[in-house]
Design an enzyme around this catalytic site. Structure first.
Site, mmCIF file in Angstrom:
data_model
loop_
_atom_site.group_PDB
_atom_site.id
_atom_site.type_symbol
_atom_site.label_atom_id
_atom_site.label_comp_id
_atom_site.label_asym_id
_atom_site.label_seq_id
_atom_site.Cartn_x
_atom_site.Cartn_y
_atom_site.Cartn_z
ATOM 1 N N ASP A 147 -8.523 -24.535 -12.363
ATOM 2 C CA ASP A 147 -8.942 -25.942 -12.249
ATOM 3 C C ASP A 147 -8.575 -26.430 -10.853
ATOM 4 O OD1 ASP A 147 -9.213 -28.616 -14.473
ATOM 5 O OD2 ASP A 147 -8.784 -28.902 -12.352
ATOM 6 N N ASP A 157 -15.416 -28.208 -11.757
ATOM 7 C CA ASP A 157 -14.239 -27.671 -11.044
ATOM 8 C C ASP A 157 -13.334 -26.827 -11.926
ATOM 9 O OD1 ASP A 157 -12.781 -29.554 -12.552
ATOM 10 O OD2 ASP A 157 -11.391 -29.900 -10.886
ATOM 11 N N GLU A 158 -13.879 -26.299 -13.009
ATOM 12 C CA GLU A 158 -12.999 -25.680 -13.998
ATOM 13 C C GLU A 158 -13.686 -24.482 -14.652
ATOM 14 O OE1 GLU A 158 -12.316 -28.650 -16.960
ATOM 15 O OE2 GLU A 158 -11.281 -27.240 -18.261
HETATM 16 P P1 TTP Z 1 -10.522 -33.151 -13.067
HETATM 17 O O1 TTP Z 1 -10.306 -31.679 -12.925
HETATM 18 O O2 TTP Z 1 -10.200 -33.780 -14.380
HETATM 19 O O3 TTP Z 1 -9.664 -33.929 -11.986
HETATM 20 P P2 TTP Z 1 -9.360 -33.567 -10.486
HETATM 21 O O4 TTP Z 1 -9.857 -32.212 -10.121
HETATM 22 O O5 TTP Z 1 -9.840 -34.678 -9.614
HETATM 23 O O6 TTP Z 1 -7.777 -33.599 -10.444
HETATM 24 P P3 TTP Z 1 -6.748 -32.553 -11.042
HETATM 25 O O7 TTP Z 1 -7.527 -31.451 -11.712
HETATM 26 O O8 TTP Z 1 -5.954 -32.074 -9.869
HETATM 27 O O9 TTP Z 1 -5.928 -33.340 -12.007
HETATM 28 O O10 TTP Z 1 -12.014 -33.505 -12.736
HETATM 29 C C1 TTP Z 1 -12.766 -32.833 -11.743
HETATM 30 C C2 TTP Z 1 -13.643 -33.814 -10.997
HETATM 31 O O11 TTP Z 1 -14.487 -34.499 -11.912
HETATM 32 C C3 TTP Z 1 -12.877 -34.881 -10.262
HETATM 33 O O12 TTP Z 1 -12.481 -34.476 -8.956
HETATM 34 C C4 TTP Z 1 -13.830 -36.022 -10.245
HETATM 35 C C5 TTP Z 1 -14.678 -35.843 -11.480
HETATM 36 N N1 TTP Z 1 -14.242 -36.826 -12.514
HETATM 37 C C6 TTP Z 1 -14.938 -38.021 -12.618
HETATM 38 O O13 TTP Z 1 -15.907 -38.268 -11.890
HETATM 39 N N2 TTP Z 1 -14.511 -38.945 -13.543
HETATM 40 C C7 TTP Z 1 -13.435 -38.722 -14.353
HETATM 41 O O14 TTP Z 1 -13.083 -39.588 -15.165
HETATM 42 C C8 TTP Z 1 -12.735 -37.471 -14.235
HETATM 43 C C9 TTP Z 1 -11.537 -37.181 -15.119
HETATM 44 C C10 TTP Z 1 -13.170 -36.561 -13.306
HETATM 45 MG MG MG Z 2 -9.471 -30.543 -11.358
#
Ligand code: TTP
Ligand code: MG
Length: 440
Positions: A24, A135-136
């Site tokens: 992730d 992103d995962e």
């Molecule tokens: P996440 O993997 O949940 O968050 P992140 O990568 O920004 O942070 P981390 O993993 O380090 O905690 O989500 C991936 C992307 O998806 C994030 O960069 C932006 C998008 N996203 C949104 O647009 N709205 C949201 O509510 C969430 C949770 C994520």
């Molecule tokens: Mg993330």
């Protein structure tokens, strides 16, 4: 952590323990913004919509870890974010610029292209990749590494493998990933989140239950806020409490899901990692211990790489329309050349001969540090269009691999795209001497 295995946990599986990676990316959209604006490194960055003056609506998509310190988080109304962390552009002369945010508007197309680069690496590192979101992803790497300890100490080979994946993403794309390694998907997911950002958490087969024990129930896969509240009212706050709870009580409260949650909390999750998505290209590269100019040495490596790549393409049912090489000249001068074909082929001999021709044409005398072979413009015989996600739609504007050879928003290769297709496929329509194609 305890090494004993408990009956009913993943640890007493009949087969060999799986090795699952959950990857992730850290504050992904913000990390992408930093790629094109390196001066944002270390600054509080907020990516969202509607923060421009006069707009006021919209929400935060993500915030960098620096911005999270100010209480800014995903899905928050942008107005709340601006209260907690004003825009740097709106600061008065006496305000502290360190306590101001750099706000950027969501540019999903760009993030998808970065994600495609990351996913190309993941597909290169594992035969089974389940892409879950932009992103995962989960990777099943059971066949690529082992739970055995590395010769050098108390780390597992699986940990070394995960570190390699992390480093490739950092080096070749320039964004940070957190990775969890565990014998099953739900534990790997919790592990990847456990030490963010830039985390690498390994939970060995015998450690699953003790790792999960203190984890809040909200983090157990399948437990949402409502279930967490109900569990709380039963005095169940952690995965350990959930594991110790009476399964029949859970079943009475939550039905069959209760039993499933109980099993997850005990570290039992026998879901197989099922693949999604398709790679856009397949490549393999190999570095020389000492740089060499010897043409026979170079040809031999290219032959081996070509055979490997063609073999992988065939085993995945992929046909290709572009064959390319990468030549890294010391110290880090990266050259890529490609030839486009008039139609998709599955032809290992052609991969070898095209790759060797590209090598001979320009690099016969060159001292090289690393060589690579890639096939791209893949098509799949059993392609299910409905399963194609941002991965393929991010096709235009692919970026290069080793950071410094990044190409943006262009498709310098494949002038043959403009030519009418020829029958039979396999004719070389374009000697790509000057072409620059994506390469991982
Ligand atoms: P996440 O993997 O949940 O968050 P992140 O990568 O920004 O942070 P981390 O993993 O380090 O905690 O989500 C991936 C992307 O998806 C994030 O960069 C932006 C998008 N996203 C949104 O647009 N709205 C949201 O509510 C969430 C949770 C994520
Ligand atoms: Mg993330």
């Amino acid at each position: 952590m305890a090494e004993e295995t408990l009956p009913g946990t993943a640890d007493d599986d009949d087969g060999p323990d799986s090795i699952v990676l959950h990857v992730d990316m850290d504050c992904f959209y913000a990390a992408c913004e930093r790629l094109r604006e390196p001066e944002l490194e270390g600054e509080p960055v907020v990516v969202g919509m509607g923060y421009e003056p006069g707009e006021g609506h919209g929400a935060v998509a993500t915030a960098s870890y620096e911005a999270r310190e100010f209480g800014v988080e995903s899905a928050q109304p942008i107005s709340t974010a601006l209260e907690r962390l004003p825009r740097i552009d709106d600061l008065g002369p006496d305000d502290d610029p360190a306590a101001a945010g750099r706000y950027r508007t969501v540019d999903l197309e760009f993030y998808k292209r970065v994600a495609a680069d990351v996913k190309a690496i993941l597909h290169d590192c594992a035969d089974v990749v389940r892409e879950v979101s932009i992103d995962e992803a989960y990777l099943d790497v059971t066949d690529r590494t082992a739970w055995d300890l590395a010769a050098s100490g108390d780390r597992t080979l699986a940990e070394g493998f995960a570190r390699y994946v992390k480093q490739r993403i950092a080096r070749e794309v320039g964004v940070a990933a957190s990775i969890g390694v565990a014998p099953n998907m739900s534990t790997a997911k919790i592990a990847s989140d456990f030490d963010k950002p830039d985390g690498l958490v390994v939970v060995r087969p015998g450690e699953v239950r003790s790792f999960l024990e203190p984890i809040p129930v909200e983090e157990v896969h399948g437990v949402g806020p409502v279930t967490a509240r109900k569990l709380g009212s039963l005095g169940i706050e952690t995965a350990g409490d959930l594991a110790a709870a009476d399964a029949s009580v859970l079943e009475a409260e939550f039905g069959s899901r209760g039993r499933e949650l109980h099993e997850r909390a005990r570290g039992y999750d026998d879901r197989a990692v099922t693949p999604t998505g398709r790679p856009k290209s397949l490549s393999r590269e190999s570095a020389f211990t000492d740089p060499t100019a010897d043409i026979e040495d170079k040809r031999e490596v290219v032959r081996a790489l070509a055979a490997d790549v063609a073999d992988r393409a065939r085993s995945r049912g992929a046909m290709y329309r572009t064959i390319g090489i990468k030549v890294v000249v010391p110290p880090f001068d990266i050259n890529t050349r490609a030839t486009s074909l008039s139609g998709p082929v599955d032809d290992p001999e052609l991969v070898e001969s095209v790759a060797l021709d590209l090598l001979d044409a320009e690099f016969a005398e060159t001292t090289v540090r690393k060589l690579g072979v890639r096939v791209s413009k893949l098509s799949f015989a059993d392609a299910d269009q409905s399963s194609l996600d941002g991965w393929e739609s991010a096709e235009a504007g692919e970026t290069g691999g080793d950071g410094d050879e990044r190409v943006s928003d262009d498709r310098a290769d494949d002038t043959s795209d403009d030519e009418p297709p020829k029958a039979g496929g396999g004719d070389r329509s374009h000697e790509g001497q000057s072409s620059l194609v994506e390469f991982d």
